[in-house]
Design a protein around this motif. Structure first.
Motif, PDB file in Angstrom:
ATOM      1  N   ALA A 283       0.861  -1.176   0.000  1.00 31.02           N
ATOM      2  CA  ALA A 283       0.000   0.000   0.000  1.00 31.02           C
ATOM      3  C   ALA A 283       0.902   1.232   0.000  1.00 31.02           C
ATOM      4  N   LEU A 284       0.842   2.013  -1.061  1.00 30.25           N
ATOM      5  CA  LEU A 284       1.626   3.246  -1.143  1.00 30.25           C
ATOM      6  C   LEU A 284       0.798   4.461  -0.727  1.00 30.25           C
ATOM      7  N   ALA A 285      -0.439   4.198  -0.358  1.00 36.35           N
ATOM      8  CA  ALA A 285      -1.327   5.178   0.273  1.00 36.35           C
ATOM      9  C   ALA A 285      -2.151   4.393   1.279  1.00 36.35           C
ATOM     10  N   ASP A 286      -2.733   5.081   2.239  1.00 37.17           N
ATOM     11  CA  ASP A 286      -3.567   4.397   3.229  1.00 37.17           C
ATOM     12  C   ASP A 286      -4.767   3.727   2.553  1.00 37.17           C
ATOM     13  N   ILE A 287      -5.132   2.553   3.056  1.00 35.31           N
ATOM     14  CA  ILE A 287      -6.302   1.839   2.538  1.00 35.31           C
ATOM     15  C   ILE A 287      -7.449   2.020   3.523  1.00 35.31           C
ATOM     16  N   GLY A 288      -8.557   2.556   3.038  1.00 35.82           N
ATOM     17  CA  GLY A 288      -9.690   2.849   3.898  1.00 35.82           C
ATOM     18  C   GLY A 288     -10.385   1.604   4.424  1.00 35.82           C
ATOM     19  N   VAL A 289     -11.110   1.776   5.509  1.00 35.31           N
ATOM     20  CA  VAL A 289     -11.889   0.693   6.095  1.00 35.31           C
ATOM     21  C   VAL A 289     -12.920   0.201   5.081  1.00 35.31           C
ATOM     22  N   ASN A 290     -12.950  -1.118   4.877  1.00 35.59           N
ATOM     23  CA  ASN A 290     -13.886  -1.796   3.966  1.00 35.59           C
ATOM     24  C   ASN A 290     -13.603  -1.517   2.488  1.00 35.59           C
ATOM     25  N   GLN A 291     -12.527  -0.842   2.174  1.00 30.31           N
ATOM     26  CA  GLN A 291     -12.202  -0.599   0.765  1.00 30.31           C
ATOM     27  C   GLN A 291     -11.774  -1.901   0.092  1.00 30.31           C
ATOM     28  N   SER A 292     -12.162  -2.063  -1.169  1.00 28.02           N
ATOM     29  CA  SER A 292     -11.862  -3.274  -1.926  1.00 28.02           C
ATOM     30  C   SER A 292     -10.938  -2.983  -3.103  1.00 28.02           C
ATOM     31  N   ILE A 293     -10.117  -3.973  -3.420  1.00 28.30           N
ATOM     32  CA  ILE A 293      -9.297  -3.958  -4.629  1.00 28.30           C
ATOM     33  C   ILE A 293      -9.639  -5.210  -5.418  1.00 28.30           C
ATOM     34  N   PHE A 294      -9.792  -5.069  -6.733  1.00 34.59           N
ATOM     35  CA  PHE A 294     -10.084  -6.196  -7.604  1.00 34.59           C
ATOM     36  C   PHE A 294      -8.830  -6.564  -8.393  1.00 34.59           C
ATOM     37  N   PHE A 295      -8.532  -7.856  -8.444  1.00 35.11           N
ATOM     38  CA  PHE A 295      -7.382  -8.371  -9.173  1.00 35.11           C
ATOM     39  C   PHE A 295      -7.913  -9.251 -10.299  1.00 35.11           C
ATOM     40  N   ASP A 296      -7.593  -8.865 -11.530  1.00 37.30           N
ATOM     41  CA  ASP A 296      -8.212  -9.463 -12.709  1.00 37.30           C
ATOM     42  C   ASP A 296      -7.125 -10.017 -13.632  1.00 37.30           C
ATOM     43  N   ASP A 297      -7.257 -11.300 -14.030  1.00 39.85           N
ATOM     44  CA  ASP A 297      -6.263 -11.863 -14.942  1.00 39.85           C
ATOM     45  C   ASP A 297      -6.763 -11.905 -16.387  1.00 39.85           C
ATOM     46  N   GLU A 298      -7.850 -11.183 -16.646  1.00 37.44           N
ATOM     47  CA  GLU A 298      -8.341 -11.039 -18.016  1.00 37.44           C
ATOM     48  C   GLU A 298      -7.447 -10.062 -18.778  1.00 37.44           C
TER      49      GLU A 298
ATOM     50  N   ILE B 256     -10.353 -11.782  -8.447  1.00 36.59           N
ATOM     51  CA  ILE B 256     -10.216 -11.882  -6.998  1.00 36.59           C
ATOM     52  C   ILE B 256     -10.571 -10.529  -6.387  1.00 36.59           C
ATOM     53  N   GLN B 257     -11.369 -10.541  -5.325  1.00 36.99           N
ATOM     54  CA  GLN B 257     -11.666  -9.318  -4.588  1.00 36.99           C
ATOM     55  C   GLN B 257     -11.019  -9.406  -3.213  1.00 36.99           C
ATOM     56  N   TRP B 258     -10.139  -8.455  -2.943  1.00 41.98           N
ATOM     57  CA  TRP B 258      -9.559  -8.339  -1.598  1.00 41.98           C
ATOM     58  C   TRP B 258     -10.200  -7.137  -0.929  1.00 41.98           C
ATOM     59  N   GLN B 259     -10.588  -7.284   0.353  1.00 45.44           N
ATOM     60  CA  GLN B 259     -11.237  -6.186   1.069  1.00 45.44           C
ATOM     61  C   GLN B 259     -10.591  -5.974   2.433  1.00 45.44           C
TER      62      GLN B 259
ATOM     63  N   ALA C 114      -4.730  -4.672 -11.100  1.00 49.45           N
ATOM     64  CA  ALA C 114      -5.386  -4.301  -9.848  1.00 49.45           C
ATOM     65  C   ALA C 114      -6.139  -3.004 -10.093  1.00 49.45           C
ATOM     66  N   TYR C 115      -7.406  -2.961  -9.665  1.00 49.85           N
ATOM     67  CA  TYR C 115      -8.184  -1.756  -9.912  1.00 49.85           C
ATOM     68  C   TYR C 115      -9.247  -1.546  -8.848  1.00 49.85           C
ATOM     69  N   LEU C 116      -9.758  -0.325  -8.790  1.00 54.29           N
ATOM     70  CA  LEU C 116     -10.913   0.036  -7.984  1.00 54.29           C
ATOM     71  C   LEU C 116     -12.153  -0.014  -8.872  1.00 54.29           C
ATOM     72  N   GLY C 117     -13.320  -0.115  -8.250  1.00 54.83           N
ATOM     73  CA  GLY C 117     -14.564  -0.138  -9.012  1.00 54.83           C
ATOM     74  C   GLY C 117     -15.387  -1.339  -8.637  1.00 54.83           C
ATOM     75  N   SER C 118     -15.674  -2.182  -9.624  1.00 51.34           N
ATOM     76  CA  SER C 118     -16.406  -3.424  -9.395  1.00 51.34           C
ATOM     77  C   SER C 118     -15.909  -4.457 -10.393  1.00 51.34           C
ATOM     78  N   VAL C 119     -16.461  -5.653 -10.338  1.00 51.76           N
ATOM     79  CA  VAL C 119     -15.981  -6.738 -11.191  1.00 51.76           C
ATOM     80  C   VAL C 119     -16.061  -6.362 -12.674  1.00 51.76           C
ATOM     81  N   ARG C 120     -14.902  -6.385 -13.334  1.00 46.60           N
ATOM     82  CA  ARG C 120     -14.783  -6.077 -14.765  1.00 46.60           C
ATOM     83  C   ARG C 120     -15.272  -4.671 -15.117  1.00 46.60           C
TER      84      ARG C 120
END
Length: 257
Positions: A56-71, A88-91, A141-147
């Motif tokens: 994390a190169l910036a603070d990660i907020g409470v309940n914030q999610s990151i999506f990891f996509d191999d598409e 994959i969703q990490w929260q 790795a991205y913010l948002g939602s699946v795809r």
């Protein structure tokens, strides 16, 4: 004690408290490069499955999610290709902010792996099954939602493979700064500096320089162990409390004269 000194001290304390609360309420990943990958293990000959980590190169907020996509990404159609890829969703479910500089690990991240997914912080789910990292694959790795990315954070994978990072157009990512070319590697980890820089984003060019990575065969034995989870640090600047303290002393001195 002079009332002016008491008032100055009370003001300083109030400002410090307000600043701390404001920082906590605003803490969240929001921009390209707010995280960077620090290890990568494909499932090619790996009994431990898909294992990777990021800082994390910036603070990660409470309940914030990151999506990891191999598409594979296409600037025209987005993530609109193969249905065999997954997400994959990490929260951050820790109940508090995860501070910048922290290494977060994901072991056996896919449901295809023989052991249950685990992370040293937060929780892992697989909202789109099929997540599977081959050595010539890529991962975003991205913010948002699946795809449906709203902000790309980082990328990693083989930049010469059609299944990897052949297209970064429209993501805001760039090789060598916010994305890393693994060149078909099976199990590698960042082995460069983790201290000595002024701000966390200053590490981006070091982390995404392939010459600062080396083979780590221990990663293929996860989830037993193997990740380097040593935090990154920055050269501390004078704190707001310290600066306000100096101001209080100065004000008191002037009042007493």
């Amino acid at each position: 004690m002079d009332n002016s000194i008491i008032s100055a001290q009370a003001l300083a304390a109030a400002l410090i408290t307000f600043g701390s609360l404001a920082d906590e309420s605003c803490a969240a990943l929001s921009a390209v490069g707010d995280i960077a990958f620090t290890s990568w293990t494909s499932d090619s000959g790996n009994p431990g499955g898909e294992n990777f980590s990021f800082i994390a190169l910036a603070d990660i907020g409470v309940n914030q999610s990151i999506f990891f996509d191999d598409e594979e990404w296409d600037s025209s159609t987005g993530f609109g290709g193969s249905t065999s890829e997954g997400v994959i969703q990490w929260q951050n479910t820790e109940g508090s902010i995860i501070s910048a500089g922290t290494i977060i690990t994901l072991s056996s991240a896919s449901s295809n792996d023989s052991t249950n997914p685990s992370s040293n912080f937060g929780t892992i789910t697989e909202p789109d099954t099929g997540f599977n990292l081959a050595s010539i694959d890529g991962m975003f790795a991205y913010l948002g939602s699946v795809r449906n990315p709203t902000t790309f954070l980082a990328g990693i994978g083989d930049a010469d493979s059609s299944s990897g990072l052949t297209s970064l157009t429209g993501t805001g990512l760039s090789l060598g700064l916010t994305a890393l070319d693994t060149d078909g590697a099976v199990s590698i980890e960042y082995s460069g500096p983790r201290s000595g820089l002024v701000e966390f984003p200053d590490y981006l060019s070091l982390i995404n320089d392939a010459s600062n990575w080396s083979t780590n065969s221990a990663l293929t034995n996860l989830p037993v162990g193997g990740f380097n989870t040593n935090s990154f640090t920055v050269i501390p600047e004078p704190s707001s409390a310290f600066l306000l303290g100096l101001g209080t002393i100065g004000l008191a001195y002037r009042r007493r004269r």
